[in-house]
Design an enzyme around this catalytic site. Structure first.
Site, PDB file in Angstrom:
ATOM      1  N   LYS A  17       0.897  -1.312  -0.031  1.00 24.16           N
ATOM      2  CA  LYS A  17      -0.120   0.089   0.068  1.00 24.16           C
ATOM      3  C   LYS A  17       0.733   1.223   0.043  1.00 24.16           C
ATOM      4  O   LYS A  17       2.042   1.311   0.356  1.00 24.16           O
ATOM      5  CB  LYS A  17      -0.998   0.101   1.018  1.00 24.16           C
ATOM      6  CG  LYS A  17      -2.329  -1.202   0.731  1.00 24.16           C
ATOM      7  CD  LYS A  17      -3.213  -1.003   1.810  1.00 24.16           C
ATOM      8  CE  LYS A  17      -4.484  -1.840   1.330  1.00 24.16           C
ATOM      9  NZ  LYS A  17      -5.437  -1.976   2.132  1.00 24.16           N
ATOM     10  N   ARG A  77      -3.973 -10.055   4.387  1.00 21.64           N
ATOM     11  CA  ARG A  77      -4.232  -9.919   3.188  1.00 21.64           C
ATOM     12  C   ARG A  77      -2.887  -9.245   2.571  1.00 21.64           C
ATOM     13  O   ARG A  77      -2.847  -8.498   2.534  1.00 21.64           O
ATOM     14  CB  ARG A  77      -5.647  -9.002   2.843  1.00 21.64           C
ATOM     15  CG  ARG A  77      -5.935  -8.963   1.392  1.00 21.64           C
ATOM     16  CD  ARG A  77      -7.103  -7.662   1.099  1.00 21.64           C
ATOM     17  NE  ARG A  77      -7.581  -7.849  -0.194  1.00 21.64           N
ATOM     18  CZ  ARG A  77      -7.085  -7.161  -0.920  1.00 21.64           C
ATOM     19  NH1 ARG A  77      -6.030  -6.499  -0.832  1.00 21.64           N
ATOM     20  NH2 ARG A  77      -7.505  -7.219  -2.247  1.00 21.64           N
TER      21      ARG A  77
HETATM   22  N1  HH2 Z   1      -7.409  -3.522   0.375  1.00 21.00           N
HETATM   23  C1  HH2 Z   1      -7.814  -3.638  -0.904  1.00 21.00           C
HETATM   24  C2  HH2 Z   1      -8.939  -4.215  -1.274  1.00 21.00           C
HETATM   25  N2  HH2 Z   1      -9.674  -4.929  -0.554  1.00 21.00           N
HETATM   26  N3  HH2 Z   1     -10.238  -5.722   1.566  1.00 21.00           N
HETATM   27  C3  HH2 Z   1     -10.089  -5.617   2.689  1.00 21.00           C
HETATM   28  N4  HH2 Z   1     -10.837  -6.496   3.739  1.00 21.00           N
HETATM   29  N5  HH2 Z   1      -8.853  -5.031   3.499  1.00 21.00           N
HETATM   30  C4  HH2 Z   1      -8.027  -4.310   2.698  1.00 21.00           C
HETATM   31  O1  HH2 Z   1      -7.113  -3.743   3.423  1.00 21.00           O
HETATM   32  C5  HH2 Z   1      -8.177  -4.248   1.295  1.00 21.00           C
HETATM   33  C6  HH2 Z   1      -9.403  -4.927   0.847  1.00 21.00           C
HETATM   34  C7  HH2 Z   1      -6.941  -2.858  -1.994  1.00 21.00           C
HETATM   35  O2  HH2 Z   1      -7.341  -2.758  -2.970  1.00 21.00           O
HETATM   36  P1  HH2 Z   1      -6.874  -2.504  -4.607  1.00 21.00           P
HETATM   37  O3  HH2 Z   1      -6.463  -0.968  -4.357  1.00 21.00           O
HETATM   38  O4  HH2 Z   1      -7.842  -3.049  -5.292  1.00 21.00           O
HETATM   39  O5  HH2 Z   1      -5.546  -3.311  -4.652  1.00 21.00           O
HETATM   40  P2  HH2 Z   1      -4.902  -4.838  -4.236  1.00 21.00           P
HETATM   41  O6  HH2 Z   1      -6.365  -5.779  -4.350  1.00 21.00           O
HETATM   42  O7  HH2 Z   1      -4.207  -5.163  -5.290  1.00 21.00           O
HETATM   43  O8  HH2 Z   1      -4.448  -4.646  -2.973  1.00 21.00           O
END
Ligand code: HH2
Length: 257
Positions: free
Chosen positions: A202, A236
């Site tokens: 992140k 995650r």
């Molecule tokens: N972060 C992302 C997506 N879904 N779900 C939960 N429960 N917690 C998180 O911190 C979380 C999440 C980040 O999403 P995105 O920007 O689409 O990137 P990536 O899926 O590659 O991490």
């Protein structure tokens, strides 16, 4: 929890697993590396995400992958009740909702099945959430939000044993908000449900290290380990093998498995 994005635009790996066969192969690789659960996302929730994917398009991306991975424990990252219902009908083990089941019909969609659900905190919505994140007391406010959502979904018929809570690192939060939540993650144990933490690659890690998303492995592992030490039950992550190794060291030190 290993991340597989079936999207053309996720911030860390957008486009790499957009073809169903690539997503399926990657999910199987992550399980071999030690993931207990695969999180499938077909709509990017990255800050500033412009595209709003329709439920039809989300399902068009998801269904072949869900069907190709029926033998694995799958979580589906979605905010849409229609997608939740279809994913649950395909046997998904968890619905991971960054909107904490606030869409009309989302609670009912999950209540009708027996899968787990992750309720995540987000201030604002993905398009604008990083513009002016503001809290008087980030830990207290995120905790109160999660408590309200947990009570609300339980009152609507979702058993507490099915619920997981997530402070939502990076979702309507500055670097300092994210750090404050990580420092105080232990206090979230009072919610009485397992905690999920997502720090992998992140932008807060980019702010700390000065590195782009593709070079945040060491920083991601450090954050994952701190989250685990502070009580996170589910991490995650994109880099499963490396995170597993780090967790093995922690487990050896703590003499647990
Ligand atoms: N972060 C992302 C997506 N879904 N779900 C939960 N429960 N917690 C998180 O911190 C979380 C999440 C980040 O999403 P995105 O920007 O689409 O990137 P990536 O899926 O590659 O991490």
């Amino acid at each position: 929890m290993g991340v597989v994005n079936i999207t053309p635009d996720s911030f860390s790996d957008g486009g790499r697993f957009f073809a169903p066969a690539d997503a399926i192969a990657h999910a199987r690789k992550l399980i071999e590396e030690g993931a207990d659960l695969i999180d499938l996302g077909a709509e990017s929730s990255r800050p500033g995400a412009a595209e709003v994917v329709s439920a039809d398009e989300e399902l068009r991306r998801l269904l072949p992958v869900l069907q190709g991975l029926r033998d694995l424990p799958l979580s589906v990252d979605t905010v849409k009740p229609e997608v939740m219902r279809a994913a649950l009908a395909e046997g998904a083990a968890m619905i991971n909702d960054v909107n904490a089941l606030r869409a009309p019909g989302a609670v009912a969609a999950v209540a009708a099945a027996d899968a787990a659900v992750c309720l995540m905190h987000m201030q604002g919505s993905p398009g604008t959430m990083q513009q002016h994140p503001r809290y008087a007391d980030v830990v207290a406010e995120v905790k109160a939000f999660l408590l309200e959502r947990i009570e609300s979904v339980c009152a609507a018929g979702i058993a507490r044993e099915r619920v997981v809570a997530d402070p939502g690192f990076g979702f309507g939060k500055t670097l300092e908000h994210n750090l404050e939540l990580l420092r105080h993650l232990r206090e979230f144990a009072a919610l009485g449900v397992p905690l999920l933490a997502g720090w992998s690659r992140k932008s807060s890690l980019g702010q700390i290290t000065g590195r782009p998303a593709g070079e945040r492995l060491a920083a991601s592992i450090a954050a994952a380990l701190i989250a685990a030490q502070n009580g996170a039950a589910i991490l995650r992550v994109h880099d499963v093998a490396q995170t597993r190794d780090a967790l093995s060291v922690l487990a050896a030190v703590e003499k647990r498995k």
